[in-house]
Design a protein around this motif. Structure first.
Motif, PDB file in Angstrom:
ATOM      1  N   THR A 122      -7.059  -0.817  -9.753  1.00  0.00           N
ATOM      2  CA  THR A 122      -6.439  -2.140  -9.762  1.00  0.00           C
ATOM      3  C   THR A 122      -5.021  -2.076 -10.309  1.00  0.00           C
ATOM      4  OG1 THR A 122      -8.643  -2.993 -10.215  1.00  0.00           O
ATOM      5  CG2 THR A 122      -6.826  -4.532 -10.421  1.00  0.00           C
ATOM      6  N   PHE A 124      -3.036   0.511 -10.574  1.00  0.00           N
ATOM      7  CA  PHE A 124      -2.190   1.293  -9.668  1.00  0.00           C
ATOM      8  C   PHE A 124      -1.772   0.429  -8.485  1.00  0.00           C
ATOM      9  CE2 PHE A 124      -1.157   4.709  -6.687  1.00  0.00           C
ATOM     10  CZ  PHE A 124      -0.460   5.574  -7.521  1.00  0.00           C
ATOM     11  N   SER A 125      -2.731  -0.409  -7.990  1.00  0.00           N
ATOM     12  CA  SER A 125      -2.443  -1.240  -6.822  1.00  0.00           C
ATOM     13  C   SER A 125      -1.481  -2.376  -7.156  1.00  0.00           C
ATOM     14  CB  SER A 125      -3.736  -1.824  -6.264  1.00  0.00           C
ATOM     15  OG  SER A 125      -4.607  -0.785  -5.911  1.00  0.00           O
ATOM     16  N   ILE A 126      -1.449  -2.765  -8.435  1.00  0.00           N
ATOM     17  CA  ILE A 126      -0.499  -3.813  -8.825  1.00  0.00           C
ATOM     18  C   ILE A 126       0.920  -3.261  -8.781  1.00  0.00           C
ATOM     19  CG2 ILE A 126       0.306  -5.171 -10.801  1.00  0.00           C
ATOM     20  CD1 ILE A 126      -2.649  -5.594 -11.516  1.00  0.00           C
ATOM     21  N   VAL A 128       1.978  -0.108  -7.358  1.00  0.00           N
ATOM     22  CA  VAL A 128       2.399   0.700  -6.207  1.00  0.00           C
ATOM     23  C   VAL A 128       1.812   0.102  -4.939  1.00  0.00           C
ATOM     24  CG1 VAL A 128       2.549   3.015  -5.243  1.00  0.00           C
ATOM     25  CG2 VAL A 128       2.301   2.708  -7.711  1.00  0.00           C
ATOM     26  N   ASN A 129       2.678  -0.224  -3.999  1.00  0.00           N
ATOM     27  CA  ASN A 129       2.200  -0.799  -2.748  1.00  0.00           C
ATOM     28  C   ASN A 129       1.872   0.282  -1.726  1.00  0.00           C
ATOM     29  OD1 ASN A 129       2.312  -3.430  -3.517  1.00  0.00           O
ATOM     30  ND2 ASN A 129       4.386  -3.775  -2.728  1.00  0.00           N
ATOM     31  N   ALA A 130       0.838   0.012  -0.931  1.00  0.00           N
ATOM     32  CA  ALA A 130       0.508   0.918   0.163  1.00  0.00           C
ATOM     33  C   ALA A 130       1.621   0.838   1.202  1.00  0.00           C
ATOM     34  CB  ALA A 130      -0.830   0.525   0.786  1.00  0.00           C
ATOM     35  N   PRO A 131       1.964   1.961   1.827  1.00  0.00           N
ATOM     36  CA  PRO A 131       3.073   1.927   2.788  1.00  0.00           C
ATOM     37  C   PRO A 131       2.700   1.133   4.040  1.00  0.00           C
ATOM     38  CG  PRO A 131       1.992   4.072   2.824  1.00  0.00           C
ATOM     39  CD  PRO A 131       1.378   3.311   1.703  1.00  0.00           C
ATOM     40  N   LEU A 132       3.646   0.363   4.530  1.00  0.00           N
ATOM     41  CA  LEU A 132       3.506  -0.246   5.849  1.00  0.00           C
ATOM     42  C   LEU A 132       4.879  -0.138   6.511  1.00  0.00           C
ATOM     43  CD1 LEU A 132       1.628  -1.785   7.804  1.00  0.00           C
ATOM     44  CD2 LEU A 132       2.621  -3.887   6.932  1.00  0.00           C
ATOM     45  N   GLU A 237       4.595  10.437   3.006  1.00  0.00           N
ATOM     46  CA  GLU A 237       4.031   9.091   2.810  1.00  0.00           C
ATOM     47  C   GLU A 237       2.529   9.236   2.660  1.00  0.00           C
ATOM     48  OE1 GLU A 237       5.441   6.165   2.631  1.00  0.00           O
ATOM     49  OE2 GLU A 237       7.329   6.163   3.733  1.00  0.00           O
ATOM     50  N   LEU A 238       1.977   8.485   1.701  1.00  0.00           N
ATOM     51  CA  LEU A 238       0.521   8.569   1.519  1.00  0.00           C
ATOM     52  C   LEU A 238      -0.153   7.564   2.437  1.00  0.00           C
ATOM     53  CD1 LEU A 238      -0.314   9.045  -2.231  1.00  0.00           C
ATOM     54  CD2 LEU A 238      -1.249  10.307  -0.328  1.00  0.00           C
TER      55      LEU A 238
ATOM     56  N   ASN B 127      -3.880  -2.620  -1.029  1.00  0.00           N
ATOM     57  CA  ASN B 127      -3.463  -1.472  -1.846  1.00  0.00           C
ATOM     58  C   ASN B 127      -4.684  -0.746  -2.424  1.00  0.00           C
ATOM     59  OD1 ASN B 127      -0.859  -2.154  -1.378  1.00  0.00           O
ATOM     60  ND2 ASN B 127      -0.497  -3.094  -3.383  1.00  0.00           N
ATOM     61  N   MET B 128      -5.614  -1.549  -2.963  1.00  0.00           N
ATOM     62  CA  MET B 128      -6.808  -0.935  -3.570  1.00  0.00           C
ATOM     63  C   MET B 128      -7.586  -0.138  -2.540  1.00  0.00           C
ATOM     64  SD  MET B 128      -8.236  -3.857  -6.123  1.00  0.00           S
ATOM     65  CE  MET B 128      -9.671  -2.964  -6.683  1.00  0.00           C
ATOM     66  N   TRP B 131      -5.578   3.164  -1.893  1.00  0.00           N
ATOM     67  CA  TRP B 131      -5.562   4.140  -2.994  1.00  0.00           C
ATOM     68  C   TRP B 131      -6.967   4.642  -3.301  1.00  0.00           C
ATOM     69  CZ3 TRP B 131      -1.180   5.361  -2.012  1.00  0.00           C
ATOM     70  CH2 TRP B 131      -0.071   4.533  -2.067  1.00  0.00           C
ATOM     71  N   HIS B 134      -7.791   7.415  -0.821  1.00  0.00           N
ATOM     72  CA  HIS B 134      -7.213   8.720  -1.177  1.00  0.00           C
ATOM     73  C   HIS B 134      -7.948   9.320  -2.372  1.00  0.00           C
ATOM     74  CE1 HIS B 134      -4.192   8.654   1.791  1.00  0.00           C
ATOM     75  NE2 HIS B 134      -3.458   7.706   1.263  1.00  0.00           N
ATOM     76  N   ASP B 184       1.196   1.091  12.234  1.00  0.00           N
ATOM     77  CA  ASP B 184       2.629   1.261  11.995  1.00  0.00           C
ATOM     78  C   ASP B 184       3.035   2.668  12.435  1.00  0.00           C
ATOM     79  OD1 ASP B 184       1.371   2.677  10.030  1.00  0.00           O
ATOM     80  OD2 ASP B 184       2.608   1.959   8.385  1.00  0.00           O
TER      81      ASP B 184
END
Lengths: 238, 259
Positions: A122, A124-126, A128-132, A237-238, B127-128, B131, B134, B184
């Protein structure tokens, strides 16, 4: 009354005769009993109960008061037919295992681990944003084009071998060996010092893929050419 | 001041009474079976500790007792359990994402964009999901390494290792099929590289690629195909393998002993 099988009745009669002979001849019925057990670890007292005395004990003959008059040496009227050792019916562990209750010992640890990983994800998600990236476009090939990170080892192999070897043969053999590991490794010991070869082999195997993934992730730039991330920046990119 | 204290006490008493009443009700007793820690009059003793597991749904997963070393975090590092927990976390966040996503080339990217900008908690849940995915690949990989270094795949646990390797592959496939869905540039070209590689399978390489893509090249059909694989088929297969995996852990005598 239930019928007593022929062989059992015979055996009982023999035993009775034997016991009578022992009582008459000598003074060691217990010794007789233990030798009859032929080395089985049965307490002498138990065996003694199994050999009925033809002559009742002194006290019993004088005052027959009880409702059930026993015929055994101590007035018992049950006999020992057989001794079933514990191992033959139920699986008894020779060495006790040190065990703890799952609640609370294991459940608390699991619960904590779950909370920690949820919190970590949670937080980490606040931050770091997932790439789009921009929408998929078949006419714009990004340079470099990279597979997901766990396949970058394979993509790295592509630079060295024919695609069939890199994409199918090598990972296929690797996976096959991994699946077969318990059947290939016949060494029964689990101690690290006894299985140096297996540990070495696995470490080399894991390191092989880890290093390839690292190189593919961080050291490959445009055209999938080798770059240093500290000179040319990151193409990942992850 | 004294009056205030009196009021507080009365409130506390009332709350306590209400709690007792609730816990004494038939409904409460029907929900929490004997031995549950939420049941009225639970006390911590060995018998109740056994009942907590025996009389709850957890009995499907855990025995009443385990070897003492098995609860040492330094032995297992919790990696198997964490992998499973991440799988659950991914299912929960994934279900949320499914409400806002349509797997077509025309809509997929816009849906993700809208999810991130216009849906409450959309961004953080996406995001959750990413992550945690991964992390799960990583934790499954580490779990495998840990099991190998402890020699825990040796008899009688050989077959459970085989199932574990299957689960590792399923994890990778789950992650890879999910990679395409945002539609994307990253997704498209990562999957292009990946599926091109599979096209080099000997003898029937082009057929494998055709089946995987639902055509000769990546498009809407691929998206639908991978979506169904990602949200339904692969999780279904994974759950079955997980069930066998956990069941075998217990049947093979719990986790392996200390070295």
């Amino acid at each position: 009354m239930t019928e007593i099988p022929e062989h059992l009745r015979k055996r009982a009669e023999e035993a009775r005769a034997k016991a009578a002979a022992a009582k008459g001849g000598g003074d060691a019925p217990a010794a007789e009993g233990t030798s009859g057990g032929s080395g089985e670890k049965v307490p002498a007292g138990l065996l003694d109960r199994g050999t009925p005395a033809s002559t009742p004990p002194e006290g019993a003959a004088v005052v027959p008061t009880g409702p059930a008059q026993g015929s055994g040496p101590d007035g018992h009227n049950q006999r020992l037919l057989t001794v079933v050792k514990s191992g033959s019916i139920q699986d008894t562990k020779s060495t006790p295992v040190d065990k703890v209750h799952v609640w609370p010992h294991l459940l608390v640890a699991e619960f904590l681990a779950a909370i920690i990983i949820t919190l970590f994800t949670t937080l980490f998600s606040i931050f770091v944003n997932a790439p789009l990236l921009e929408m998929a476009d078949f006419n714009k090939t990004p340079n470099p084009s990279k597979a997901p990170w766990y396949f970058l080892g394979l993509q790295e192999l592509l630079t060295m071998f024919h695609p069939m070897v890199a994409g199918v043969t090598i990972p296929g053999i690797g996976l096959f060996l991994l699946v077969m590991a318990p059947y290939i490794d016949k060494n029964p010991s689990r101690k690290p010092e006894d299985r140096k070869f297996a540990v070495c082999l696995m470490t080399v195997h894991l390191m092989f893929w880890s290093v390839l993934v690292m190189i593919g992730s961080f050291f490959r730039g445009p055209g999938f050419n080798f770059v240093f991330p500290w000179n040319s920046g990151l193409f990942f990119e992850l | 001041m004294a009056d205030d204290n009196g009021k507080k006490l009365a409130l506390q008493e009332r709350m306590g009474q209400m709690g007792d009443q609730m816990k004494g009700s038939q409904a409460w007793a029907s929900i929490f079976r004997p031995g549950s820690i939420f049941r009225k009059g639970y006390s911590d003793n060995p018998r109740n500790r056994s009942y907590v597991i025996m009389n709850s749904v957890l009995y499907h997963l855990h025995p009443v007792k385990v070897k003492r070393h098995a609860v040492k975090v330094s032995y297992t590092l919790c990696l198997g359990g964490l992998s499973f927990f991440l799988f659950i976390l991914l299912t929960v966040t994934g279900i949320f994402l499914m409400f806002f996503y349509r797997p077509t080339a025309a809509q997929a990217w816009d849906d993700i964009q809208a999810l991130q900008t216009a849906v409450g908690f959309g961004l953080i849940v996406r995001n959750m999901h990413r992550w945690a995915a991964h992390l799960m690949v990583l934790s499954v990989f580490l779990h495998m390494a840990r099991v190998f270094y402890h020699g825990a795949y040796k008899p009688p646990r050989e077959f459970n290792w085989v199932i574990g390797v299957m689960l590792l592959q399923l994890t990778l496939l789950l992650s890879f099929t999910g990679y395409l869905l945002p539609w994307d540039q990253l997704a498209l070209w990562a999957v292009t590289v990946g599926t091109n590689m599979m096209g080099f399978t000997p003898v029937f390489g082009s057929q494998v690629r055709f089946v995987l893509l639902g055509g000769v090249e990546i498009g809407t059909d691929t998206l639908l195909r991978w979506y169904v694989l990602h949200v339904l088929m692969l999780p279904f297969v994974t759950v079955i393998f997980l069930a066998i995996h956990f069941w075998r852990v217990r049947k093979d005598g719990g986790i392996s002993g200390p070295l």
